[in-house]
Motif scaffolding. Sequence first.
Motif, mmCIF file in Angstrom:
data_model
loop_
_atom_site.group_PDB
_atom_site.id
_atom_site.type_symbol
_atom_site.label_atom_id
_atom_site.label_comp_id
_atom_site.label_asym_id
_atom_site.label_seq_id
_atom_site.Cartn_x
_atom_site.Cartn_y
_atom_site.Cartn_z
ATOM 1 N N PHE C 227 -38.114 26.263 35.515
ATOM 2 C CA PHE C 227 -38.813 25.820 34.311
ATOM 3 C C PHE C 227 -37.937 24.785 33.596
ATOM 4 O O PHE C 227 -36.722 24.849 33.625
ATOM 5 N N PRO C 228 -38.593 23.848 32.967
ATOM 6 C CA PRO C 228 -37.827 22.779 32.339
ATOM 7 C C PRO C 228 -37.354 23.206 30.957
ATOM 8 O O PRO C 228 -37.949 24.085 30.331
ATOM 9 N N LEU C 229 -36.323 22.574 30.522
ATOM 10 C CA LEU C 229 -35.906 22.799 29.152
ATOM 11 C C LEU C 229 -36.859 22.007 28.266
ATOM 12 O O LEU C 229 -37.249 20.891 28.594
ATOM 13 N N LEU C 230 -37.223 22.604 27.150
ATOM 14 C CA LEU C 230 -38.188 21.933 26.290
ATOM 15 C C LEU C 230 -37.519 21.050 25.260
ATOM 16 O O LEU C 230 -36.444 21.359 24.753
ATOM 17 N N THR C 231 -38.193 19.940 25.001
ATOM 18 C CA THR C 231 -37.736 19.093 23.903
ATOM 19 C C THR C 231 -38.863 19.012 22.898
ATOM 20 O O THR C 231 -39.955 19.532 23.134
ATOM 21 N N SER C 232 -38.584 18.339 21.813
ATOM 22 C CA SER C 232 -39.627 18.249 20.787
ATOM 23 C C SER C 232 -40.818 17.449 21.290
ATOM 24 O O SER C 232 -41.904 17.502 20.722
ATOM 25 N N SER C 234 -42.049 17.833 24.284
ATOM 26 C CA SER C 234 -42.752 18.583 25.324
ATOM 27 C C SER C 234 -44.146 19.014 24.902
ATOM 28 O O SER C 234 -44.377 19.349 23.740
ATOM 29 N N ILE C 236 -46.383 21.858 25.172
ATOM 30 C CA ILE C 236 -46.270 23.253 25.584
ATOM 31 C C ILE C 236 -47.522 23.788 26.254
ATOM 32 O O ILE C 236 -47.512 24.875 26.833
ATOM 33 N N ALA C 240 -45.268 23.567 33.382
ATOM 34 C CA ALA C 240 -44.256 22.832 34.151
ATOM 35 C C ALA C 240 -43.430 23.812 34.963
ATOM 36 O O ALA C 240 -42.250 23.610 35.206
ATOM 37 N N LEU C 241 -44.071 24.884 35.359
ATOM 38 C CA LEU C 241 -43.346 25.928 36.065
ATOM 39 C C LEU C 241 -43.560 25.835 37.560
ATOM 40 O O LEU C 241 -44.575 25.306 38.011
#
Lengths: 122, 84, 860
Positions: C227-232, C234, C236, C240-241
């Motif tokens: 899973f990706p790290l989320l940014t502002s 992203s 949601i 993205a899994l």
Amino acid sequence: MSTIHLIDDSATMLMSMEMLLKRAGYTVTKSNSAEAAMKDLQEITPKLIITDLNMPGMNGIDLIQTLKQQTKFRFMPMLMLTTESQQSRREEAKRAGATGWLVKPVEPDQLIGVVKQLVPAA
Amino acid sequence: MPLVLKKKVAVLRGHCEIEDAESLFNWLQESSGRSLNLKELTSAHTAIYQVILGFQPTISIMPEDTSLFWLKELLTHDSKEVWL
Amino acid sequence: MSELLDVFINESRENLESASRGLLTIQSSSSHNGIIDGIFRDIHTIKGSSDLFDIKPLTALAHAAEDLLDCLRASEVVYTEEIGDLLLEVLDQISSWFDELELGTENMNEWKPVSVKLSDSLRAFINADNPKVTSYEEQPHPVSSSSENVIGNIASESPGAGPFTSTIGTFTSKFSSSSAIILLAKTQSENLYLIDYQPDHDCFFRGEDPFNVLITMPGLLGFKAAFPLLTSESDIYESALSFVAIGEADISEIDSHMAYYEGQYHVSHISRRELALSCAAEIRDAVEKLANESLLIAIEDGELEQIQSVAELLQTSGNHDPMTNAVLCYLAKGNEYPANSTQAHMQGSVKLESLQLTDNKHVKSVSLYEVELLQQQRKLLDAEYYNRELMLPSVANLTQQLLCRFAIECDLTCEESIRNAIDRALSVASTPLENSQPENDSNSIDVDSHNRHASSNSPAEEGAKSERHVVKMLKVDQEKIDYLMDIVGELAVAKNSLPYLAKQAEKEGGSKALSKQIKSHFSIVNRLTESLQSAVLQIRMVPVSHVFERYPRLVRDLARKLNKKIELVMSGEDTEFDKNLIESLSEPLIHLLRNSIDHGIELPDLRIQQGKAEKGRIDLIATPLDDSVVIEIRDDGKGIDPEKLKMLAFQKGIITEHQLETMNDEDALQLIFAPGFSTNEEVSDLSGRGVGMDAVRTMVNQAGGKIEMSSELGIGTTFKLLLPQTMSVNHVMMFEVADQMFAVSMDAVVETVKVHRSEIQRIRNQNVLVIRDKLIPLCELRSALGFENQEKGEECSILIVTSPTGEHGLVIDKFHEGIDVIQKPLEGVLSGYSHFSGTALLGDGRVLLIVNIQEILACH
């Protein structure tokens, strides 16, 4: 209280599914046509929608497509009831936004199994 | 209420729906140092898990529910590998 | 469960009726388009719901009908009257099966042959050249399901994933190095799968929940998530899994679990044995590194139990790295310590060579060289450039031959993977064929799209349709309405005591004011009760079309049997009628219709001779008239001959010779209502079952109605029925005879008198009373009602009533007051007693029998 909304023009089908689902602990609401469902669903917010495909008037796929355009339903799982021979319709349903399908006549175990998957909290 | 957002802690209880993901995400971004209390969480939509795992916030209390053992594993180890 | 059966039968009966109507409409009009579609839908619904119950013969029959109707609406088969008749026969059969289901007398063994016979007849129309034989095991569209499997296979086993080694490669590459060993320690099963699940980005919008799909995977043992790290920035709501999971289950179980997620996953089988082989070196290395004496000795000795216990011990003590831990766990579970590499290889080839089987006929030993050859073949088969029709069959053939010749029994995975590769290759090659679709599927697709076009009307029509749906209907249990009626009835009776109470209040309580108040409230309650009564009665009103619906079919069938051509024209079907009374309306009508068809309308030839149209016509018209409904049945048949009637009546002793001479035509025609009459010498089996017009008249009278007849010879006959629309409130006068309460309609009561016995005179065998110069014949109700005769007292109470035959006096025991009641017709066993026109429930629960004056007098 997880509510499942059923749509089918056959009262028998509605009743039989309702019985199975109620026994499994779900609350059930019903509409007997896509048009009626459009109205009824303005008031209710179920956790899952199960609709028949072939109904007089609007069919199941068009119903799903229409509902999916509303914010309220964008993430809601929806299943379509089809018959054995309607495989291409299932793909069409997926494209319209359905989560999956159930083949009539629906086996009780199958129905509950799928529902349990899509509605985690009973 | 499944998702309760307080000043420093967000409490997740029971089952959290996909619609809660947005609120949780926004809340986490508002201020750093916020943590999650997952003690009474029993299940959640993938979007919630995606937020929790992807944002990597501090977890004040891990989920106690045995069915969420895998979530605990993913949150405690770096490996992202879970054996059940 | 029987509640569901009830709903099913009720709904299906409606479907049957709708379908019947449709078929009859087709007969009379030439445009079939929407109608056949409607009939198809009805049968389709019945078939679908019937599948919920264990009534296969019915489902099979409905299925056959559905198939035929499908062909009809697709214009593949042309509609003929023969088909229409057969379909009607099928509907009848299904209807009678419903009857059996309701009674619980259904018998599948009896149903089966009937179902097969009718189904075959139906299918014969579809396939005029070669009619199929129906069997219950016949699965609809077997072709599509197998092609489905093929498609499923393509999706689930990626073209990229080659022979088994790459699956293991995937596994070991995605998971940690010790994962293979952890897995081996976890399970002994050979039935392992590896699944690569990559949910679509927009899967949430289809209601999918990937993590939960993963966690509930059958036999899940472990997984790796990305899973990706989320940014502002992203989104949601975008998934993205991706996951790789491993577990213990049949691939078919996984495909079943992932049925809705085709295209988002790949699953393949992992051989535990191969996995073990691939880890062998690592296990050995780990053990060597550990350098534990006891373990090494145990291994050398080959003592499995010893190895197990030492490993267990070592596990608990000390900190080991993950790999060592995994190995120890593996050994502790009693798994086999892998021998070293050369040994393993030798083992492999030894096994192969030991294929020097005793049976020399079938099997030869396989040398390593040949194994190499086959491995090469396998690789080649997978290569892209072999996926062409030309090369493939020959290559496949060759490989098959090799396989047969060498009969590699020991190396199962080798054979299996070769087979898989061949199958895969062949199925991929046949994808061009898939596009053109086998026969059945293309039909169903066409029909489906046709269906969609048919059902997607213009927006305006759609709007109108949904508008009509807005009229909200409630389906209510009839019992509830009846119960409501009873309560309303009781309320009507109960309110009647109020005036009396008011009087009492004044008399005994001495309160005039109170009395006045009670009286004024009474009028309010009275008004409300009356409104309530009529409102409830209105609920029970249904349009007569409910009853009329069956008639066209009835007329058609009867006409057919008699080789006559008759058309039934109905109007005023919207006229409303009380649901309970409607059956009382139906019976006489059916008899009248039968009479018209049987005796009224002439044979086609005769009609033409007379200059009439070949097709006879019967008009059925319903018109509301005040509180009643007028129903007219008019036919253009031969009419009734008054002379003939008179003659017959005379012969039967119904009239005297004098009457035969003098009676006029009008009166003669009324003779038809005389008891024991039949207008046709031969009792036709249709309407002559002892049912004459007198019975019809009795039925009508009992329902509170009247019947009239007029006829013109050669022109036709008309019957007019006047029936009360509702069970209205009747004002009746109560009286007592032999301690029982009876009543007569207040309208009929002229006066009540009490006379001395002596005033009763006897004239010509009958008791009479003279009142104000009128001669009133008397009727002793005691004996008329069948009670024992009692000692007559000095005084007689007599109720003077009017009737069609003049005024009569009913001798009773005691008078009572008049009350309002809601009269119910007699039901069941009592309905044969024409003495009473109905019953009513009194406030105290007693039943009041309402006397039918005409009948009582007639019988006496």
